[in-house]
Design an enzyme around this catalytic site. Structure first.
Site, PDB file in Angstrom:
ATOM      1  N   ARG A  79      27.519 -19.993  64.015  1.00  0.00           N
ATOM      2  CA  ARG A  79      28.562 -20.872  64.535  1.00  0.00           C
ATOM      3  C   ARG A  79      29.750 -20.837  63.572  1.00  0.00           C
ATOM      4  O   ARG A  79      29.592 -20.543  62.382  1.00  0.00           O
ATOM      5  CB  ARG A  79      28.051 -22.309  64.655  1.00  0.00           C
TER       6      ARG A  79
ATOM      7  N   HIS B  39      33.001 -18.537  69.083  1.00  0.00           N
ATOM      8  CA  HIS B  39      31.876 -18.790  69.973  1.00  0.00           C
ATOM      9  C   HIS B  39      31.666 -17.644  70.960  1.00  0.00           C
ATOM     10  O   HIS B  39      30.534 -17.358  71.358  1.00  0.00           O
ATOM     11  CB  HIS B  39      32.082 -20.095  70.738  1.00  0.00           C
TER      12      HIS B  39
ATOM     13  N   ARG C  19      29.590 -15.252  69.168  1.00  0.00           N
ATOM     14  CA  ARG C  19      28.211 -15.761  69.091  1.00  0.00           C
ATOM     15  C   ARG C  19      27.494 -15.511  70.416  1.00  0.00           C
ATOM     16  O   ARG C  19      26.330 -15.104  70.443  1.00  0.00           O
ATOM     17  CB  ARG C  19      28.247 -17.244  68.756  1.00  0.00           C
TER      18      ARG C  19
ATOM     19  N   TYR D 233      22.842 -20.307  77.906  1.00  0.00           N
ATOM     20  CA  TYR D 233      23.755 -19.653  76.959  1.00  0.00           C
ATOM     21  C   TYR D 233      23.650 -18.146  77.001  1.00  0.00           C
ATOM     22  O   TYR D 233      24.584 -17.439  76.671  1.00  0.00           O
ATOM     23  CB  TYR D 233      23.397 -20.175  75.567  1.00  0.00           C
TER      24      TYR D 233
ATOM     25  N   LYS E 285      23.167 -27.396  63.100  1.00  0.00           N
ATOM     26  CA  LYS E 285      23.383 -28.664  63.772  1.00  0.00           C
ATOM     27  C   LYS E 285      22.135 -29.522  63.733  1.00  0.00           C
ATOM     28  O   LYS E 285      21.013 -29.034  63.864  1.00  0.00           O
ATOM     29  CB  LYS E 285      23.789 -28.408  65.231  1.00  0.00           C
TER      30      LYS E 285
ATOM     31  N   HIS F   6      18.896 -23.341  68.586  1.00  0.00           N
ATOM     32  CA  HIS F   6      18.891 -24.315  69.671  1.00  0.00           C
ATOM     33  C   HIS F   6      17.635 -25.176  69.610  1.00  0.00           C
ATOM     34  O   HIS F   6      16.524 -24.657  69.469  1.00  0.00           O
ATOM     35  CB  HIS F   6      18.926 -23.618  71.029  1.00  0.00           C
TER      36      HIS F   6
END
Length: 302
Positions: free
Chosen positions: A152, A241, A244, A276, A176, A267
């Site tokens: 990211r 992104h 990514r 995604y 995250k 994730h």
């Protein structure tokens, strides 16, 4: 005239207006405060004066969030910018660039293999002109890590100075939600990082420093946009992104399974990975026709 440090003052004034004039509930005010302060931090305290280009980086940063979360954040910021325009703090209202999630989450943008080849060809052209130019070495490291490891933007720009070592084919990254994951680093990426690191002073907290901190996400976005333009990629098509997502999509096309991609992308829920990482319908049909066990069974029948 907007002064430095106006974010906190005008956010408070906006929330006071919501409470007094709109009768907003306490939970709504708390959520808006959190969203606005978070956006201000992402933009290094420049939310009030943010350009449309800078705001578009927020949408990129929210790409992995739930649709409802993105909708709430966008709503908070759009109301905030409408307030700034109404009160005369801005001459424009840039809220229109913020994402507006539809009922069904749309597939993220990606690049095809030809476009990725064009990016690396442009980097080769720049290196041929000046192999030791620090800006070129840094951009090469950015490109190798974004497309080669699926980082990211926030994870990339904030990498510690010694996060990537020449003898280690991976790094342990805290992403995250404080979740740790193992990120493979290719030989190409390690070589690119090593070349860039040789231009840095021996001490320093960050691998990609800028001033007293690290390079910003906005600057990273700008550098990639310029690279994309020189490589013939349409404006708005290239971002951290997007790279990514190209990383994930091309791995899936190469045979990676969703569980492996979930781990690589960090994730928490595999449902996010399924949205995604898309593949075109023709490849899915070909996959079933070529790999399903009944295919071999049918061939063996007399």
């Amino acid at each position: 005239m907007i002064a430095a440090g106006d974010d906190a003052r005008l956010i408070d004034r906006f929330l006071e207006m919501l409470a007094a004039e709109a009768g907003a509930a306490r939970n709504t005010l708390m959520a808006y405060r959190s969203d606005l302060r978070g956006a201000s931090e992402q933009l290094d305290g420049g939310l009030v004066s943010a350009t449309p280009e800078a705001l578009s980086t927020l949408g990129e940063a929210w790409a992995d969030l739930a649709r409802t979360t993105v909708a709430r954040k966008s709503a908070a910021l759009r109301r905030f910018f409408a307030f700034l325009a109404d009160e005369g703090h801005r001459a424009d209202d840039p809220g229109h660039v913020l994402p507006k999630p539809s009922a069904a989450r749309s597939l993220p943008k990606t690049l095809d293999h030809g476009q990725v080849d064009s990016l690396f060809a442009e980097m080769e052209r720049r290196r041929a002109l000046d192999p030791e130019r620090p800006e070129t070495l840094r951009l090469t490291a950015f490109l190798e890590l974004l497309y080669g490891s699926g980082l990211r933007a926030t994870e990339l720009v904030s990498l510690p100075r010694n996060a990537i070592r020449g003898d280690a084919p991976f790094l342990i990254l805290r992403g995250k939600g404080g979740r740790e994951r193992l990120v493979p680093i290719s030989d190409r990426a390690r070589a690119a990082v090593a070349a860039w690191a040789r231009t840095l002073p021996p001490s320093g907290a960050y691998l990609f420093p800028s001033g007293k901190g690290h390079i910003s996400r906005i600057r990273l976005y700008q550098l990639l946009s310029a690279l994309g333009a020189d490589a013939g990629i349409p404006p708005g098509k290239l971002s951290p992104h997007v790279l990514r997502h190209a990383f994930a999509t091309h791995l899936l096309e190469g045979g990676a399974d969703l569980r492996a991609l979930q781990m690589l992308l960090g994730h928490a829920d595999i449902a996010t990975t399924q949205i995604y990482t898309h593949v075109d319908s023709r490849r899915l049909v070909e996959l079933v026709n070529a790999r399903h066990p009944l295919v071999d069974a049918g061939r063996s029948r007399p």
